[in-house]
Design an enzyme around this catalytic site. Structure first.
Site, mmCIF file in Angstrom:
data_model
loop_
_atom_site.group_PDB
_atom_site.id
_atom_site.type_symbol
_atom_site.label_atom_id
_atom_site.label_comp_id
_atom_site.label_asym_id
_atom_site.label_seq_id
_atom_site.Cartn_x
_atom_site.Cartn_y
_atom_site.Cartn_z
ATOM 1 N N HIS A 19 47.791 41.776 39.438
ATOM 2 C CA HIS A 19 47.204 42.760 38.521
ATOM 3 C C HIS A 19 45.817 43.238 38.951
ATOM 4 O O HIS A 19 45.191 44.025 38.248
ATOM 5 C CB HIS A 19 47.116 42.141 37.118
ATOM 6 C CG HIS A 19 48.318 41.323 36.763
ATOM 7 N ND1 HIS A 19 49.567 41.889 36.622
ATOM 8 C CD2 HIS A 19 48.492 39.977 36.574
ATOM 9 C CE1 HIS A 19 50.450 40.925 36.340
ATOM 10 N NE2 HIS A 19 49.821 39.766 36.308
ATOM 11 N N TYR B 58 55.678 29.031 32.170
ATOM 12 C CA TYR B 58 56.064 28.994 33.591
ATOM 13 C C TYR B 58 57.169 27.991 33.918
ATOM 14 O O TYR B 58 57.614 27.921 35.062
ATOM 15 C CB TYR B 58 54.820 28.704 34.448
ATOM 16 C CG TYR B 58 53.767 29.794 34.332
ATOM 17 C CD1 TYR B 58 53.985 31.048 34.893
ATOM 18 C CD2 TYR B 58 52.581 29.579 33.625
ATOM 19 C CE1 TYR B 58 53.043 32.062 34.765
ATOM 20 C CE2 TYR B 58 51.631 30.585 33.495
ATOM 21 C CZ TYR B 58 51.872 31.821 34.071
ATOM 22 O OH TYR B 58 50.942 32.826 33.949
ATOM 23 N N HIS C 59 58.173 36.991 39.881
ATOM 24 C CA HIS C 59 57.383 36.361 38.817
ATOM 25 C C HIS C 59 58.255 35.405 38.029
ATOM 26 O O HIS C 59 59.428 35.713 37.743
ATOM 27 C CB HIS C 59 56.813 37.412 37.851
ATOM 28 C CG HIS C 59 55.875 38.346 38.520
ATOM 29 N ND1 HIS C 59 54.648 37.954 38.984
ATOM 30 C CD2 HIS C 59 56.006 39.650 38.842
ATOM 31 C CE1 HIS C 59 54.056 38.987 39.554
ATOM 32 N NE2 HIS C 59 54.854 40.032 39.495
ATOM 33 N N ASP D 249 47.592 46.926 49.945
ATOM 34 C CA ASP D 249 47.408 47.613 51.230
ATOM 35 C C ASP D 249 48.023 46.815 52.376
ATOM 36 O O ASP D 249 48.674 47.376 53.266
ATOM 37 C CB ASP D 249 45.917 47.831 51.502
ATOM 38 C CG ASP D 249 45.307 48.909 50.614
ATOM 39 O OD1 ASP D 249 46.070 49.672 49.981
ATOM 40 O OD2 ASP D 249 44.063 48.990 50.547
ATOM 41 N N ARG E 128 48.455 42.237 32.039
ATOM 42 C CA ARG E 128 49.482 41.834 33.013
ATOM 43 C C ARG E 128 50.552 42.911 33.198
ATOM 44 O O ARG E 128 51.487 42.734 33.984
ATOM 45 C CB ARG E 128 50.176 40.542 32.550
ATOM 46 C CG ARG E 128 49.270 39.349 32.506
ATOM 47 C CD ARG E 128 50.040 38.091 32.138
ATOM 48 N NE ARG E 128 49.152 37.106 31.570
ATOM 49 C CZ ARG E 128 48.440 36.223 32.275
ATOM 50 N NH1 ARG E 128 48.541 36.196 33.584
ATOM 51 N NH2 ARG E 128 47.627 35.376 31.680
ATOM 52 N N SER F 23 57.445 34.371 34.867
ATOM 53 C CA SER F 23 57.462 34.919 33.507
ATOM 54 C C SER F 23 57.780 36.412 33.576
ATOM 55 O O SER F 23 58.031 36.949 34.661
ATOM 56 C CB SER F 23 56.097 34.687 32.845
ATOM 57 O OG SER F 23 55.110 35.482 33.481
HETATM 58 C C1 DHK Z 1 52.041 34.163 37.542
HETATM 59 C C2 DHK Z 1 50.721 34.190 37.214
HETATM 60 O O1 DHK Z 1 49.890 33.237 37.644
HETATM 61 C C3 DHK Z 1 50.180 35.233 36.331
HETATM 62 O O2 DHK Z 1 48.821 35.521 36.628
HETATM 63 C C4 DHK Z 1 51.006 36.498 36.341
HETATM 64 C C5 DHK Z 1 52.956 35.260 37.222
HETATM 65 C C6 DHK Z 1 52.474 36.170 36.133
HETATM 66 C C7 DHK Z 1 54.372 34.721 37.016
HETATM 67 O O3 DHK Z 1 54.976 34.956 35.961
HETATM 68 O O4 DHK Z 1 54.903 34.078 37.911
HETATM 69 O O5 DHK Z 1 50.547 37.363 35.341
#
Ligand code: DHK
Length: 145
Positions: free
Chosen positions: A82, A25, A102, A89, A113, A104
């Protein structure tokens, strides 16, 4: 002309950025990302309301109240991406342009994911660029608005 505001919603565990799996991240904190969002939006005369919650219901409440108040929503629903039909909704109902964000690239990670409940209701999708995913999403929303 009134200034437009974009609501940026961050889901569960994103308050832990900086120390949370930095190899996935990045090392920037959520506060660093908030500053980046404000800077990016400011260049387009757009303001940002930047929020984080670990609670699905709270996120849904924010989305339900967003119509008429914000010009668009940027959302990193994190783990709820996910799992949450309810956030899907709410986003569909609110009628605002949505950017899915996101840090990642979920499609290159574990299979659970790969599916996103946010994707079908979002006009803009940015992932895999770390904090820059947020700034790119804001740039794209600014073009749209
Ligand atoms: C962030 C999360 O906390 C994960 O649960 C996701 C996402 C991806 C991110 O890449 O910002 O799968």
């Amino acid at each position: 002309m009134t200034t437009k505001t974009i609501l940026i919603i961050n889901g569960p565990n994103l308050n832990m950025l900086g120390t949370r799996e930095p190899e996935i991240y990045g090392s920037q904190t959520l506060h660093d990302i908030e500053n980046l969002c404000r800077e990016t939006a400011g260049a387009h005369d757009i303001t940002i309301d930047f929020r984080q919650s670990n609670h699905e219901g709270e996120i849904i409440d924010w989305i339900q109240k967003a119509g008429g108040k914000y010009a668009a929503i940027g959302i990193n629903a994190a783990g709820y991406t996910h799992t949450s039909v309810a956030i899907h909704d709410a986003l569909k109902l609110c009628g605002l342009p949505i950017a899915e964000i996101h840090l990642s690239e979920p499609k290159e990670r574990e299979e659970f994911r790969h599916f996103s409940y946010i994707a079908p209701v979002a006009k803009i999708h940015v992932s895999g660029k770390g904090a820059a995913s947020y700034s790119e999403a804001i740039e794209k929303l600014a073009e749209l608005l």
